[in-house]
Design a protein around this motif. Structure first.
Motif, PDB file in Angstrom:
ATOM      1  N   MET A   1     -51.412  64.911 -38.364  1.00 20.69           N
ATOM      2  CA  MET A   1     -51.469  65.230 -36.968  1.00 20.69           C
ATOM      3  C   MET A   1     -53.017  65.451 -36.468  1.00 20.69           C
ATOM      4  O   MET A   1     -53.355  65.031 -35.438  1.00 20.69           O
ATOM      5  CB  MET A   1     -50.899  66.596 -36.365  1.00 20.69           C
ATOM      6  CG  MET A   1     -49.391  66.607 -36.188  1.00 20.69           C
ATOM      7  SD  MET A   1     -49.104  65.596 -34.960  1.00 20.69           S
ATOM      8  CE  MET A   1     -49.582  66.501 -33.459  1.00 20.69           C
TER       9      MET A   1
ATOM     10  N   SER B   1     -41.842  58.979 -36.804  1.00 21.30           N
ATOM     11  CA  SER B   1     -42.542  60.133 -36.928  1.00 21.30           C
ATOM     12  C   SER B   1     -43.701  59.891 -36.277  1.00 21.30           C
ATOM     13  O   SER B   1     -44.190  60.865 -35.735  1.00 21.30           O
ATOM     14  CB  SER B   1     -42.786  60.629 -38.498  1.00 21.30           C
ATOM     15  OG  SER B   1     -43.152  59.617 -39.323  1.00 21.30           O
ATOM     16  N   ILE B   2     -44.274  58.779 -36.068  1.00 24.83           N
ATOM     17  CA  ILE B   2     -45.530  58.637 -35.384  1.00 24.83           C
ATOM     18  C   ILE B   2     -45.388  58.752 -33.964  1.00 24.83           C
ATOM     19  O   ILE B   2     -45.812  59.210 -33.194  1.00 24.83           O
ATOM     20  CB  ILE B   2     -45.912  56.969 -35.755  1.00 24.83           C
ATOM     21  CG1 ILE B   2     -46.496  57.080 -37.256  1.00 24.83           C
ATOM     22  CG2 ILE B   2     -47.106  56.903 -35.021  1.00 24.83           C
ATOM     23  CD1 ILE B   2     -46.976  55.838 -37.844  1.00 24.83           C
TER      24      ILE B   2
ATOM     25  N   LEU C   1     -43.082  60.768 -32.597  1.00 24.82           N
ATOM     26  CA  LEU C   1     -42.898  62.033 -32.122  1.00 24.82           C
ATOM     27  C   LEU C   1     -44.279  62.928 -32.314  1.00 24.82           C
ATOM     28  O   LEU C   1     -44.673  63.550 -31.490  1.00 24.82           O
ATOM     29  CB  LEU C   1     -42.183  62.766 -33.493  1.00 24.82           C
ATOM     30  CG  LEU C   1     -40.621  62.643 -33.399  1.00 24.82           C
ATOM     31  CD1 LEU C   1     -39.916  63.102 -34.762  1.00 24.82           C
ATOM     32  CD2 LEU C   1     -39.992  62.956 -32.025  1.00 24.82           C
ATOM     33  N   GLU C   2     -45.294  62.369 -33.274  1.00 25.27           N
ATOM     34  CA  GLU C   2     -46.521  62.949 -33.390  1.00 25.27           C
ATOM     35  C   GLU C   2     -47.148  62.562 -31.663  1.00 25.27           C
ATOM     36  O   GLU C   2     -47.993  63.504 -31.299  1.00 25.27           O
ATOM     37  CB  GLU C   2     -47.310  62.127 -34.164  1.00 25.27           C
ATOM     38  CG  GLU C   2     -48.826  62.322 -34.297  1.00 25.27           C
ATOM     39  CD  GLU C   2     -49.450  61.190 -35.182  1.00 25.27           C
ATOM     40  OE1 GLU C   2     -49.293  61.369 -36.330  1.00 25.27           O
ATOM     41  OE2 GLU C   2     -50.142  60.236 -34.683  1.00 25.27           O
TER      42      GLU C   2
ATOM     43  N   LEU D   1     -45.887  64.796 -28.960  1.00 27.28           N
ATOM     44  CA  LEU D   1     -46.332  66.156 -28.948  1.00 27.28           C
ATOM     45  C   LEU D   1     -47.457  66.106 -27.961  1.00 27.28           C
ATOM     46  O   LEU D   1     -47.911  67.098 -27.357  1.00 27.28           O
ATOM     47  CB  LEU D   1     -46.502  66.648 -30.320  1.00 27.28           C
ATOM     48  CG  LEU D   1     -45.412  67.087 -31.257  1.00 27.28           C
ATOM     49  CD1 LEU D   1     -45.547  67.369 -32.558  1.00 27.28           C
ATOM     50  CD2 LEU D   1     -44.498  68.116 -30.688  1.00 27.28           C
ATOM     51  N   GLU D   2     -48.485  65.216 -28.120  1.00 29.25           N
ATOM     52  CA  GLU D   2     -49.490  65.169 -27.442  1.00 29.25           C
ATOM     53  C   GLU D   2     -49.259  64.954 -26.049  1.00 29.25           C
ATOM     54  O   GLU D   2     -50.018  65.822 -25.312  1.00 29.25           O
ATOM     55  CB  GLU D   2     -50.614  63.835 -28.029  1.00 29.25           C
ATOM     56  CG  GLU D   2     -50.931  64.089 -29.362  1.00 29.25           C
ATOM     57  CD  GLU D   2     -52.048  65.141 -29.628  1.00 29.25           C
ATOM     58  OE1 GLU D   2     -52.690  65.600 -28.702  1.00 29.25           O
ATOM     59  OE2 GLU D   2     -51.787  65.771 -30.719  1.00 29.25           O
TER      60      GLU D   2
ATOM     61  N   ARG E   1     -47.964  68.429 -24.904  1.00 34.01           N
ATOM     62  CA  ARG E   1     -49.236  69.548 -24.630  1.00 34.01           C
ATOM     63  C   ARG E   1     -49.687  69.276 -23.395  1.00 34.01           C
ATOM     64  O   ARG E   1     -50.179  70.040 -22.481  1.00 34.01           O
ATOM     65  CB  ARG E   1     -50.221  69.249 -25.676  1.00 34.01           C
ATOM     66  CG  ARG E   1     -49.886  69.858 -26.998  1.00 34.01           C
ATOM     67  CD  ARG E   1     -50.861  69.919 -28.048  1.00 34.01           C
ATOM     68  NE  ARG E   1     -51.804  70.666 -27.782  1.00 34.01           N
ATOM     69  CZ  ARG E   1     -53.245  70.896 -28.183  1.00 34.01           C
ATOM     70  NH1 ARG E   1     -53.377  69.703 -28.877  1.00 34.01           N
ATOM     71  NH2 ARG E   1     -54.099  71.757 -27.870  1.00 34.01           N
TER      72      ARG E   1
ATOM     73  N   LEU F   1     -45.342  76.302 -26.443  1.00 37.24           N
ATOM     74  CA  LEU F   1     -46.078  75.278 -27.099  1.00 37.24           C
ATOM     75  C   LEU F   1     -47.326  75.615 -26.563  1.00 37.24           C
ATOM     76  O   LEU F   1     -47.514  75.434 -25.238  1.00 37.24           O
ATOM     77  CB  LEU F   1     -45.660  73.757 -26.974  1.00 37.24           C
ATOM     78  CG  LEU F   1     -45.978  72.719 -27.959  1.00 37.24           C
ATOM     79  CD1 LEU F   1     -45.356  73.225 -29.330  1.00 37.24           C
ATOM     80  CD2 LEU F   1     -45.900  71.410 -27.493  1.00 37.24           C
ATOM     81  N   CYS F   2     -48.580  75.391 -27.080  1.00 36.08           N
ATOM     82  CA  CYS F   2     -49.747  75.850 -26.639  1.00 36.08           C
ATOM     83  C   CYS F   2     -50.379  74.827 -25.680  1.00 36.08           C
ATOM     84  O   CYS F   2     -50.411  73.562 -25.772  1.00 36.08           O
ATOM     85  CB  CYS F   2     -50.819  75.797 -27.677  1.00 36.08           C
ATOM     86  SG  CYS F   2     -52.552  76.266 -27.167  1.00 36.08           S
TER      87      CYS F   2
ATOM     88  N   LEU G   1     -36.872  65.445 -28.512  1.00 32.99           N
ATOM     89  CA  LEU G   1     -37.894  66.331 -28.294  1.00 32.99           C
ATOM     90  C   LEU G   1     -38.208  66.671 -26.743  1.00 32.99           C
ATOM     91  O   LEU G   1     -38.282  67.660 -26.299  1.00 32.99           O
ATOM     92  CB  LEU G   1     -39.051  66.012 -28.940  1.00 32.99           C
ATOM     93  CG  LEU G   1     -40.434  66.632 -29.136  1.00 32.99           C
ATOM     94  CD1 LEU G   1     -39.802  67.890 -30.169  1.00 32.99           C
ATOM     95  CD2 LEU G   1     -41.309  65.794 -30.048  1.00 32.99           C
TER      96      LEU G   1
END
Lengths: 352, 352
Positions: A26, A107-108, A110-111, A114-115, A118, A135-136, A164
């Motif tokens: 990450m 997985s990339i 998903l990474e 996540l950004e 956020r 989530l922060c 997700l």
């Protein structure tokens, strides 16, 4: 009951395999393309090929992709520019876009999702701040206001990203994920797409096969949701119309050469089956063509391909002798001449 | 190039589908079970069944599960207690465990995994604090130190969780995810398991079929990675040994009754195929048995099942007449008598 014994097993294994210290994936800084605006669309585009077998561990993506990558990025920017310069579309709002590289890999993607999450949670308007407890959110000086995500290209990856994003009610729109499974609104509630389901594509393939009175064909599909669900639809229809399947095989897009050689060898075993129906991603088709050539059976098979192949030059370049006579399906979409003007005037040196 | 035109399409759709205000799924308070310790194992257990079709949208899980749920939770606690009371195992360290409910469902498992990730990143020892820049660590007063994740039960869900956890180098150990795909270390680098790959299970099934000289069988598998990869292995071997597949079908575990009725009807079409090889999760087998009964064809088929069925009473309860003569496979595991003592002395009223 033997459950307790098992658990003892895991507990010990977990302890041995404590996380490595230092860098996690990450932390890797992947390049992003950003056009600022009042509201932002997040976009996942496969600007690079998926990691090669030996680079998966480090999540290092493959070669850069022009057609599926650079062109889609430029097309996205052009579309956003057109919307912003049109006074009838979104008046008084400047639309922006942030494009991240999904590398055609779960997985990339998903990474990178996540950004986006956020950013979506740190919506400066405060509308969705209630979700920030989970989530922060980013620090307040971040001003990205992601309202939805477009992409990624692959169906299998899209499904994982959707699982997700739906947790955060972030809408997702597919531009090329055609898997039939994605039509299931109960499972993929926050997903819409601008391409048709593969169910129709399977019907077209069956129609082609029946038109030529082919009654005995082999099949290959890319391992992953796109190929699997498409081939399931094809086989359901094949049964209905009494078509016989000679050999059927499945292969990962980034499998090594010898795996593709084995696929070709198995196809050759069915001596009277010359037609190969391939519900495959483009790179699977390309690797299959390469293996056909490598095994000196260039004119043995006639391939029928799905929209993963379509009319893509990056699939067939240098392998024209293999695909002669082949038939592939392309989703109808109008030719955008203004894109050609823009694209062919770009300079790779200064990106203007 | 038509790419630009497409993008214009998505952009507009995204804007219409802006996120709902208010609650997101991530805010839902799911119950967790926690045993504090110096270091914690995170565990994903399917304490409830997956959401029913009509409850998927709200992410509301199904009925509570005793064997796959409550028993595994209690077994995990017992295992941790045994480790902590054994002076030879982890001396001077108290092991803890936090168990979360994955409901046998991808997006719920991802939601719970995000909670584990937050705890792993807020490691009070500071070892992995470098990763904190990517996802927000919890406030400092949180003292959970998650070092790895155990579970979940389902292969398909495990793959999705692994794609997320590997981004943070969080090790994951499977207790029942047997999919052959999970053996691929290049794709699932941070995953280990205490159960064998389904490749061996497919071999056992083939051995059974060959032992009885059955040469013409039908197949059914659960839609999802477990069934798909298991059935692929079975079919590869079937071809090798010249077994013929009469009908093949695939079905979602939580599909509605009429879908299972259709599966049975298709199986009936192959008049001379009485053996049905089912690479299925337990609930798929149960629904198939129910449909067999509903359609009054109780003694028509002989089922061969994988470890999804094994010797589970929750699969066959009340349907004993349907599975008579059936054969299922169970992974070898020793009987743990101390678990029976613990479990049968628990009271559901005060959990002591």
């Amino acid at each position: 009951m033997s459950l307790s014994g098992w658990w003892l097993g895991f507990a010990l294994v977990v302890l041995i395999a404590t996380p490595e210290q230092g860098e996690t994936f990450m932390q890797k800084n992947r390049k992003t393309a950003l056009l600022q605006g009042d509201i932002l669309i997040g976009a996942l585009v496969s600007v690079h090929h998926q990691p090669k077998k030996q680079s998966i561990k480090t999540h290092t993506c493959g070669e850069i992709r022009e057609q599926y990558g650079i062109q889609r990025v430029e097309a996205a920017f052009q579309a956003v520019d057109e919307i912003n310069s049109n006074p009838d579309l979104l008046p008084n709002i400047t639309l922006g876009i942030e494009i991240r590289d999904s590398c055609w890999y779960s997985s990339i993607a998903l990474e990178q999702s996540l950004e986006f999450i956020r950013d979506a949670l740190s919506d400066p308007s405060g509308l969705s701040s209630g979700a920030g407890s989970s989530l922060c959110p980013r620090p307040n000086n971040r001003t990205k206001n992601i309202v939805g995500v477009v992409g990624p290209g692959s169906s299998a990856v899209t499904i994982q990203v959707q699982n997700l994003l739906q947790l955060f009610n972030i809408p997702q729109v597919g531009y090329s994920a055609t898997s039939r499974d994605l039509s299931d609104k109960s499972r993929f509630s926050d997903f819409l797409r601008v391409v048709p389901s593969d169910y129709y594509q399977a019907q077209v393939m069956i129609d082609i096969v029946r038109h030529y009175n082919w009654t005995y064909v082999s099949t290959v599909h890319t391992d992953g949701n796109y190929g699997q669900s498409g081939m399931t639809a094809f086989k359901e229809l094949a049964e209905q119309f009494n078509l016989c399947i000679a050999k059927e095989d499945t292969v990962l897009s980034n499998a090594e050469d010898f795996v593709y050689d084995e696929v070709i060898k198995r196809l050759l075993e069915a001596e009277r089956a010359n037609v190969v129906v391939c519900f495959c991603e483009g790179m699977t088709v390309r690797n299959l063509f390469k293996a056909t050539k490598r095994n000196n059976v260039t004119s043995r098979f006639l391939f029928i391909g799905s929209d993963g192949w379509a009319d893509r030059t990056d699939v067939v370049k240098g392998l024209e002798d293999v695909f002669i006579g082949g038939i592939s399906i392309k989703i109808t979409s109008p030719y955008v001449h203004t894109f050609d003007e823009l694209y062919f005037n770009l300079s790779p040196f200064n990106n203007t």
